[in-house]
Design an enzyme around this catalytic site. Structure first.
Site, PDB file in Angstrom:
ATOM      1  N   CYS A   5       5.071  -2.828  -1.975  1.00  0.00           N
ATOM      2  CA  CYS A   5       4.619  -2.115  -3.156  1.00  0.00           C
ATOM      3  C   CYS A   5       3.183  -1.647  -2.987  1.00  0.00           C
ATOM      4  CB  CYS A   5       4.726  -3.024  -4.384  1.00  0.00           C
ATOM      5  SG  CYS A   5       6.400  -3.658  -4.666  1.00  0.00           S
ATOM      6  N   GLY A  32       6.422   2.454  -2.182  1.00  0.00           N
ATOM      7  CA  GLY A  32       7.480   2.098  -3.114  1.00  0.00           C
ATOM      8  C   GLY A  32       7.973   3.304  -3.864  1.00  0.00           C
ATOM      9  N   ASN A 106       1.772  -6.781  -5.062  1.00  0.00           N
ATOM     10  CA  ASN A 106       2.308  -6.406  -3.759  1.00  0.00           C
ATOM     11  C   ASN A 106       2.455  -7.685  -2.954  1.00  0.00           C
ATOM     12  OD1 ASN A 106       0.867  -4.834  -0.804  1.00  0.00           O
ATOM     13  ND2 ASN A 106       2.995  -5.275  -1.258  1.00  0.00           N
ATOM     14  N   TYR A 249       3.674   0.066  11.156  1.00  0.00           N
ATOM     15  CA  TYR A 249       4.515   1.034  10.455  1.00  0.00           C
ATOM     16  C   TYR A 249       4.045   1.368   9.049  1.00  0.00           C
ATOM     17  CZ  TYR A 249       8.314   3.222   7.992  1.00  0.00           C
ATOM     18  OH  TYR A 249       9.038   4.095   7.229  1.00  0.00           O
TER      19      TYR A 249
END
Length: 485
Positions: A5, A32, A106, A249
């Site tokens: 998130c 998100g 998060n 990533y």
């Protein structure tokens, strides 16, 4: 793999916070895509707007005008704990005797269920199955007994797992990072205030300057008038557990995470990939967009290795064209949707591929479905050889810390060695970057990273899993930190 998130918090001098929060959420949309929300406070009352969908879908004409106040927090969510429904969308809000509270989270708690059961037994009513509500209820309970800083510390002593939080207690905005620093959180300075965000790209969007990362275990309290912030180091661990996958990533390439520009880190990882497993082919091409920085560094290292030899070096070229109107297969919830989306999303450029040997570079292999289909695409486009190089070690275990990285049964490398995966995806060769190369590129000791998904040993106390350090989850039944701690 489910998304993590994105969180943001703002305290401004005399300007409405809603629109800057809205712009920040757009910047963090990659973190998100299930829901988006903003909560503000105007000094008298709290205002909120939380809806399912992308930021552009969650907010319609006029929605921001109803969010008055110079302080606020925002959130974009993809579920890693809790259902895919509005009750789990964030920021999560609660009103209680000591005022109003809103949280954006998060990460993922390991012991949320235990705390939920304990609080429910004491009369707390829960409206969702997400772990953010657990934090909110525990913090609200502590705020009845302690001041803001002590209440946060008491809650920290009970929750176990990864979390970067933006919190708003009445009009006061706070940022909190877990003691291991697993999830990123940064502080930025604007002309008329301060901002907390998951990534520095959100600060850039607001024409602000990055101040620094929130330290692991640190609570940052923004001044209500937007003129500064106070810092409280509530917990200090010997080692951190930064998520290496943020650099590989997840984070935007233009973000600075834990002091490193993500784009340059990925280029360094690509250079290391050439050093460890480089192979001479006619062309090096990335899987867009995730493999681009890796492939750039890989190709540069290959060219430098062949300096002075006119026949050496490799060509860097785009061989796959991305349809940017198709959502990322990485976050699509079902296997059928992921398989269908790969064909919709990428189309080969035949002139780059036909009759040539190809090195295809990506950041990771999770289930293997996408890699298999990409190799098939390149074969169909006429590639003579396809060598796959991956900028991360094999993913062999799930993530419990905020990326729902499939189950072991779904992970292609969980029960197979690299040779078996190579055969399954149909590549002529396959090689992954080593953990040592990751730590060197990040300039971080192995002991300060979370590597659970590539080692199977975690920096948290998770039932049924190995630990990579001496750590024990707090006993939930015991009282949290006292107000005098």
């Amino acid at each position: 793999m489910d998304e993590k998130c994105g969180v943001v918090g703002l305290s401004l001098t005399d300007r409405a916070a809603a629109r800057p929060l809205y712009y920040s959420l757009y910047t963090l949309q990659h973190r998100g895509q299930e829901s988006a929300g903003i909560v503000t406070h105007d000094g008298f009352q709290q205002h909120d707007h939380v809806e399912m969908g992308l930021v552009e879908e969650a907010f319609g004409p006029g929605d921001l005008e109803g969010l008055s106040g110079a302080a606020g927090i925002g959130h974009v969510r993809y579920p890693t704990a809790g259902s895919v429904e509005k009750s789990c969308a964030q920021p999560f809000t609660v009103s209680f005797k000591s005022g109003s509270l809103a949280l954006s989270h998060n990460g993922n708690l390991v012991n949320a269920g235990e705390i939920r059961d304990e609080l429910a037994a004491k009369g707390h009513a829960f409206t969702s199955d997400g772990d953010t509500e657990v934090i909110a209820h525990d913090l609200a309970r502590n705020l009845l007994e302690s001041d803001l800083v002590r209440a946060v510390k008491a809650t920290m002593s009970r929750i176990h797992g990864s979390y970067s939080l933006t919190i708003m207690h009445d009009e006061t905005v706070l940022g909190l990072r877990d003691p291991e620093g697993n999830r990123p959180l940064v502080i930025g300075e604007l002309e008329d205030g301060y901002v907390l965000a998951s990534e520095s790209a959100a600060i850039d969007t607001l024409d602000g300057d990055l101040v620094r990362d929130v330290r692991p275990g640190e609570l940052v309290v923004l001044e209500d008038d937007g003129t500064g912030f106070e810092s409280y180091q509530l917990v200090d661990r010997e080692h951190t557990a930064h998520c290496f996958f943020e650099h590989v990533y997840f984070a935007r390439p233009d973000s600075v995470i834990d002091g490193s520009l993500v784009y340059e880190t990925r280029r360094d990882l690509g250079r290391a990939l050439w050093a460890e497993s480089g192979i001479e082919t006619d062309v090096v091409m990335p899987v867009p967009d995730s493999g681009r920085a890796f492939a750039s560094g890989y190709a540069d290292a290959a060219s430098e290795a062949g300096a002075g030899d006119p026949d050496a070096g490799v060509e860097f070229a785009e061989g796959l064209m991305k349809n940017r109107y198709v959502g990322r297969t990485f976050i699509m919830p079902t296997q059928d949707e992921r398989e269908r989306a790969v064909r919709l999303k990428l189309n080969p450029i035949r002139s780059t591929i036909e009759g040539r040997s190809v090195t295809l570079i990506d950041d990771s292999i999770v289930r293997g479905t996408t890699s298999t289909q990409l190799v098939e695409l390149l074969r169909d486009a006429g590639a003579e050889e396809i060598h796959v190089r991956i900028g991360a070690p094999p993913i062999v275990a799930p993530c419990y810390m905020g990326i729902d990285m499939a189950t072991r049964e779904e992970l292609i490398a969980a029960e197979q060695d690299v040779a078996a995966v190579e055969d399954e995806i149909g590549a002529d060769s396959l090689a992954h970057l080593s953990i040592d190369a990751i730590t060197e590129a990040l300039g971080t000791d192995r002991e300060d990273l979370c590597l659970g998904c590539v080692t199977g040993a975690y920096p948290y106390d998770i039932d049924g899993e190995e630990r990579d350090r001496d750590v024990t989850a707090p006993a939930v039944g015991e009282a949290g930190a006292s107000a005098d701690d």
